[in-house]
Design a protein around this motif. Structure first.
Motif, short mmCIF file in Angstrom:
data_model
loop_
_atom_site.label_atom_id
_atom_site.label_comp_id
_atom_site.label_asym_id
_atom_site.label_seq_id
_atom_site.Cartn_x
_atom_site.Cartn_y
_atom_site.Cartn_z
N ASP A 71 0.83 -1.21 0.00
CA ASP A 71 0.00 0.00 0.00
C ASP A 71 0.86 1.26 0.00
OD1 ASP A 71 -2.44 -1.28 0.02
OD2 ASP A 71 -2.65 -1.25 2.19
N ALA A 72 1.93 1.22 0.77
CA ALA A 72 2.76 2.40 0.92
C ALA A 72 3.42 2.80 -0.39
CB ALA A 72 3.81 2.17 1.99
N LEU A 73 3.83 1.80 -1.19
CA LEU A 73 4.48 2.10 -2.46
C LEU A 73 3.48 2.51 -3.53
CD1 LEU A 73 7.07 2.25 -4.09
CD2 LEU A 73 6.91 -0.21 -4.52
N PHE A 74 2.29 1.87 -3.49
CA PHE A 74 1.26 2.21 -4.47
C PHE A 74 0.01 2.59 -3.70
CE2 PHE A 74 -2.08 0.51 -7.56
CZ PHE A 74 -2.21 1.73 -8.18
N LEU B 109 11.07 -9.22 -6.76
CA LEU B 109 10.04 -8.46 -6.06
C LEU B 109 9.56 -7.28 -6.89
CD1 LEU B 109 11.54 -8.46 -2.45
CD2 LEU B 109 9.51 -9.71 -3.23
N ALA B 110 10.48 -6.61 -7.56
CA ALA B 110 10.10 -5.47 -8.38
C ALA B 110 9.18 -5.89 -9.52
CB ALA B 110 11.35 -4.77 -8.93
N ASP B 111 9.53 -6.97 -10.20
CA ASP B 111 8.70 -7.46 -11.30
C ASP B 111 7.31 -7.85 -10.80
OD1 ASP B 111 10.71 -7.03 -13.10
OD2 ASP B 111 11.32 -9.13 -13.25
N CYS B 112 7.26 -8.53 -9.66
CA CYS B 112 5.96 -8.91 -9.08
C CYS B 112 5.13 -7.66 -8.76
CB CYS B 112 6.17 -9.73 -7.82
SG CYS B 112 6.76 -11.41 -8.09
N GLU C 167 0.63 -3.85 -9.53
CA GLU C 167 0.14 -2.49 -9.71
C GLU C 167 -0.63 -2.35 -11.01
OE1 GLU C 167 1.79 2.12 -9.94
OE2 GLU C 167 3.03 0.55 -9.08
N LYS C 168 -0.14 -2.94 -12.08
CA LYS C 168 -0.85 -2.89 -13.36
C LYS C 168 -2.21 -3.59 -13.25
CE LYS C 168 1.83 -4.27 -16.77
NZ LYS C 168 2.98 -5.02 -17.39
N GLY C 169 -2.22 -4.73 -12.57
CA GLY C 169 -3.49 -5.46 -12.41
C GLY C 169 -4.50 -4.68 -11.60
N LEU C 170 -4.04 -4.01 -10.55
CA LEU C 170 -4.95 -3.24 -9.71
C LEU C 170 -5.47 -2.01 -10.45
CD1 LEU C 170 -6.31 -3.17 -7.01
CD2 LEU C 170 -4.29 -2.06 -6.05
#
Length: 387
Positions: A6-9, A289-292, A297-300
């Motif tokens: 949540d904090a990153l996105f 982790l970055a790729d995941c 984020e794209k999916g959300l």
């Protein structure tokens, strides 16, 4: 209650205060009521049915429907609730979907006023549980092969047939059953499960969705009054509209499972040390982790976009297929990648990742397989049907 992801996105900037409130209430319920018992429920092959009335108290059953004591929340709010439930377990989100999107959705869209008044308020409160009988043993992804029949006998309908992979059927008070009439037209029927000839049996040998409830239904000369038929449902387009509602919830829900796996992966990367340093300090682990996170984020963002279209009344079935295909496929990939970060411990019940992986294989299959959604999208792109 904010997570690392949540904090990153920060999605709170993209949703209304009311939608965020729904999400936070659902997160609190999922984390404090479902999570403490879900691992044991998965081991015991048991849906925590004792929590279903609490979901009703939360207002989450049929929450985007209007009238009949239902909240009339936005589709985005519902998606956020589905995401928080599936962040704990796909099976529990499935119960939300079966009750609210499939059964209540069918009655709300196609039922008579009497049917709506009889069932929707009680189901919304979680006082009555429903099931949705469409899929058949021989049919799978092709419901047009439906063998369940509805024959008119005077003032009654007589149903015969079988359904398989029907959520909640053994605890349901009411079933929406789809059958072909004597003219071959698919019709929907509201069937109290205490009706003679209705039998539901739980499927016990599952290695996925173990904290959920899927069943077989046998219909043997089930006699119903004429007004048991859903008057506004005619043809397969009716149940397909209900399935679209459920597929929409999956678009969000699968991202919840992905987020939970990501959170576990990030925490493990910070605390597990190999060769003298945390594995999170290794380039390969950070790249994973970055790729995941990027796919999450794209999916959300895609889920949010589809939710806004749904609330505007412009969402198409092809767009729902894009969301369902992407969300589940990427959630499975994220779960697999996080499992690799966890190493051997990732296959144990100490972490929820393998449970999510197993559950998501079911989510990938129901409400349209990857292949079905690929063909739906292909048809939209080319104008040519390949199935």
């Amino acid at each position: 209650m904010t997570t690392t992801v949540d904090a990153l996105f920060d999605i709170s900037a993209l949703v209304s205060d009311e939608e965020r409130e729904w999400q936070m209430r659902a997160r609190d319920f999922a984390q404090t009521r479902i999570r403490p018992i879900i691992d044991q429920a998965f081991e015991d092959r048991r849906l925590p049915v004792e929590l279903l009335p609490e979901v009703g108290e939360l207002g989450a059953f049929g929450m985007y429907l209007h009238g009949y004591g239902l909240p009339g929340a936005s589709s985005v709010a519902y998606g956020l609730v589905a995401m928080e439930f599936e962040a704990v377990d796909s099976g529990f989100r499935t119960a939300l979907s079966v009750q609210g999107s499939l059964v209540m959705g069918a009655i709300w869209k196609f039922g008579s006023e009497e049917q709506k008044q009889t069932w929707l308020p009680r189901m919304g409160r979680g006082e009555a549980i429903g099931c949705f009988g469409l899929t058949e043993p021989q049919g799978g992804s092709d419901p047009n092969t439906m063998l369940t029949s509805a024959r008119r006998d005077g003032d009654e309908w007589v149903l015969n047939g079988a359904k398989r992979w029907i959520g909640l059927a053994t605890i349901a008070e009411v079933a929406v059953i789809w059958a072909k009439d004597e003219e071959g037209v698919v019709r929907g029927f509201v069937v109290p499960t205490e009706t003679p000839g209705f039998t539901a049996t739980a499927i016990e040998n599952k290695l996925s969705m173990r904290a959920s409830l899927q069943c077989e239904i046998e219909l043997t000369d089930v006699r119903l009054p004429a007004d048991a038929m859903l008057p506004e449902a005619r043809g397969l387009s009716a149940p397909f509209k209900c399935l679209n509602e459920a597929r929409y919830g999956i678009v969000w829900g699968a991202m919840g499972a992905a987020r939970d796996c990501l959170e576990v992966g990030v925490e493990r990367a910070q605390t597990r040390e190999v060769f003298g340093t945390p594995i999170g300090g290794k380039q390969l682990t950070q790249a994973k982790l970055a790729d995941c996170f990027v796919e999450y984020e794209k999916g959300l963002l895609l889920a949010l976009h589809l939710g806004r279209q749904k609330d505007a009344g412009t969402l198409t079935h092809g767009q729902i297929s894009v969301g369902k295909l992407n969300s589940v496929r990427e959630a499975i990939a994220i779960a697999g990648t996080v499992r690799s970060i966890l190493g051997g411990d990732g296959i144990t019940s100490e972490f929820p990742v393998m449970r999510h992986m197993a559950n998501l294989e079911s989510v990938r299959t129901y409400e349209g397989t990857d292949e079905v959604h690929q063909l739906v999208i292909g048809r939209e792109l080319t104008g040519l049907a390949a199935f």
